[in-house]
Design a protein around this motif. Sequence first.
Motif, PDB file in Angstrom:
ATOM      1  N   LEU A  80       0.840  -1.198   0.000  1.00  0.00           N
ATOM      2  CA  LEU A  80       0.000   0.000   0.000  1.00  0.00           C
ATOM      3  C   LEU A  80       0.869   1.241   0.000  1.00  0.00           C
ATOM      4  O   LEU A  80       1.796   1.359   0.801  1.00  0.00           O
ATOM      5  N   ASP A  81       0.556   2.172  -0.918  1.00  0.00           N
ATOM      6  CA  ASP A  81       1.267   3.446  -1.001  1.00  0.00           C
ATOM      7  C   ASP A  81       0.342   4.648  -0.790  1.00  0.00           C
ATOM      8  O   ASP A  81       0.802   5.736  -0.489  1.00  0.00           O
ATOM      9  N   ASP A  82      -0.961   4.436  -1.017  1.00  0.00           N
ATOM     10  CA  ASP A  82      -1.929   5.516  -0.853  1.00  0.00           C
ATOM     11  C   ASP A  82      -1.959   5.953   0.610  1.00  0.00           C
ATOM     12  O   ASP A  82      -2.081   5.111   1.515  1.00  0.00           O
ATOM     13  N   GLY A 109      -2.419   4.807   6.298  1.00  0.00           N
ATOM     14  CA  GLY A 109      -2.880   5.206   7.624  1.00  0.00           C
ATOM     15  C   GLY A 109      -3.807   4.173   8.251  1.00  0.00           C
ATOM     16  O   GLY A 109      -3.685   3.843   9.426  1.00  0.00           O
ATOM     17  N   HIS A 110      -4.725   3.654   7.445  1.00  0.00           N
ATOM     18  CA  HIS A 110      -5.644   2.650   7.957  1.00  0.00           C
ATOM     19  C   HIS A 110      -4.923   1.330   8.250  1.00  0.00           C
ATOM     20  O   HIS A 110      -5.248   0.643   9.220  1.00  0.00           O
ATOM     21  N   ALA A 111      -3.954   0.968   7.429  1.00  0.00           N
ATOM     22  CA  ALA A 111      -3.177  -0.257   7.680  1.00  0.00           C
ATOM     23  C   ALA A 111      -2.429  -0.141   9.012  1.00  0.00           C
ATOM     24  O   ALA A 111      -2.377  -1.106   9.784  1.00  0.00           O
ATOM     25  N   LEU A 112      -1.868   1.021   9.281  1.00  0.00           N
ATOM     26  CA  LEU A 112      -1.171   1.229  10.547  1.00  0.00           C
ATOM     27  C   LEU A 112      -2.133   1.126  11.732  1.00  0.00           C
ATOM     28  O   LEU A 112      -1.791   0.576  12.784  1.00  0.00           O
ATOM     29  N   ASP A 146       6.463  -1.697   7.942  1.00  0.00           N
ATOM     30  CA  ASP A 146       6.315  -0.260   7.734  1.00  0.00           C
ATOM     31  C   ASP A 146       7.594   0.250   7.075  1.00  0.00           C
ATOM     32  O   ASP A 146       8.679   0.082   7.618  1.00  0.00           O
ATOM     33  N   ALA A 147       7.455   0.857   5.893  1.00  0.00           N
ATOM     34  CA  ALA A 147       8.632   1.294   5.138  1.00  0.00           C
ATOM     35  C   ALA A 147       8.503   2.754   4.706  1.00  0.00           C
ATOM     36  O   ALA A 147       8.226   3.048   3.542  1.00  0.00           O
ATOM     37  N   PRO A 148       8.713   3.710   5.633  1.00  0.00           N
ATOM     38  CA  PRO A 148       8.703   5.113   5.216  1.00  0.00           C
ATOM     39  C   PRO A 148       9.907   5.387   4.309  1.00  0.00           C
ATOM     40  O   PRO A 148      10.954   4.761   4.450  1.00  0.00           O
ATOM     41  N   HIS A 173       5.307   6.989   1.972  1.00  0.00           N
ATOM     42  CA  HIS A 173       5.220   5.915   2.960  1.00  0.00           C
ATOM     43  C   HIS A 173       4.637   4.686   2.271  1.00  0.00           C
ATOM     44  O   HIS A 173       3.647   4.792   1.550  1.00  0.00           O
ATOM     45  N   THR A 174       5.208   3.536   2.503  1.00  0.00           N
ATOM     46  CA  THR A 174       4.689   2.278   1.979  1.00  0.00           C
ATOM     47  C   THR A 174       4.598   1.292   3.129  1.00  0.00           C
ATOM     48  O   THR A 174       5.460   1.266   4.003  1.00  0.00           O
ATOM     49  N   VAL A 175       3.536   0.505   3.131  1.00  0.00           N
ATOM     50  CA  VAL A 175       3.444  -0.596   4.073  1.00  0.00           C
ATOM     51  C   VAL A 175       3.165  -1.871   3.287  1.00  0.00           C
ATOM     52  O   VAL A 175       2.583  -1.848   2.201  1.00  0.00           O
ATOM     53  N   PHE A 176       3.607  -2.967   3.851  1.00  0.00           N
ATOM     54  CA  PHE A 176       3.364  -4.292   3.292  1.00  0.00           C
ATOM     55  C   PHE A 176       2.641  -5.083   4.374  1.00  0.00           C
ATOM     56  O   PHE A 176       3.245  -5.411   5.397  1.00  0.00           O
ATOM     57  N   ILE A 177       1.359  -5.353   4.151  1.00  0.00           N
ATOM     58  CA  ILE A 177       0.618  -6.155   5.124  1.00  0.00           C
ATOM     59  C   ILE A 177       0.926  -7.612   4.835  1.00  0.00           C
ATOM     60  O   ILE A 177       0.660  -8.113   3.739  1.00  0.00           O
TER      61      ILE A 177
END
Length: 111
Positions: A26-28, A33-36, A48-50, A55-59
């Motif tokens: 997720l990059d949006d 924010g919702h993933a966090l 979590d990969a800022p 900001h990118t996260v990988f769930i």
Amino acid sequence: MKLDWELFNDLLKRVENLPPGDSLQLDDPAEVGHALLLQDGGMVELIDAPHHDGHTVFIKRLTLQGHNYLDHIRNETVHRRLRQFIAQHGGKVAVDVLVELAKRYAFELLA
């Protein structure tokens, strides 16, 4: 950021449908924010990969709590009651409250 319950549920369902070993990137900003928040609520595990561009996260996966929550809201009565509760409170409901309500509503149906 205002919590969007539909996005919250959508992200959980997307993660649930991932093939084993895959992750949801997720990059949006709203999705990140919702993933966090999902991670804070104990629903998912993520990386979590800022970075300098954002900001990118990988769930990586749903936790047991995430799976249980999805199982509860699959029931249309539970889902409808949760939506009504959220609407009655102006959309401002804590994640842990929502999880507990989903459990309670599901158990009431079994009684």
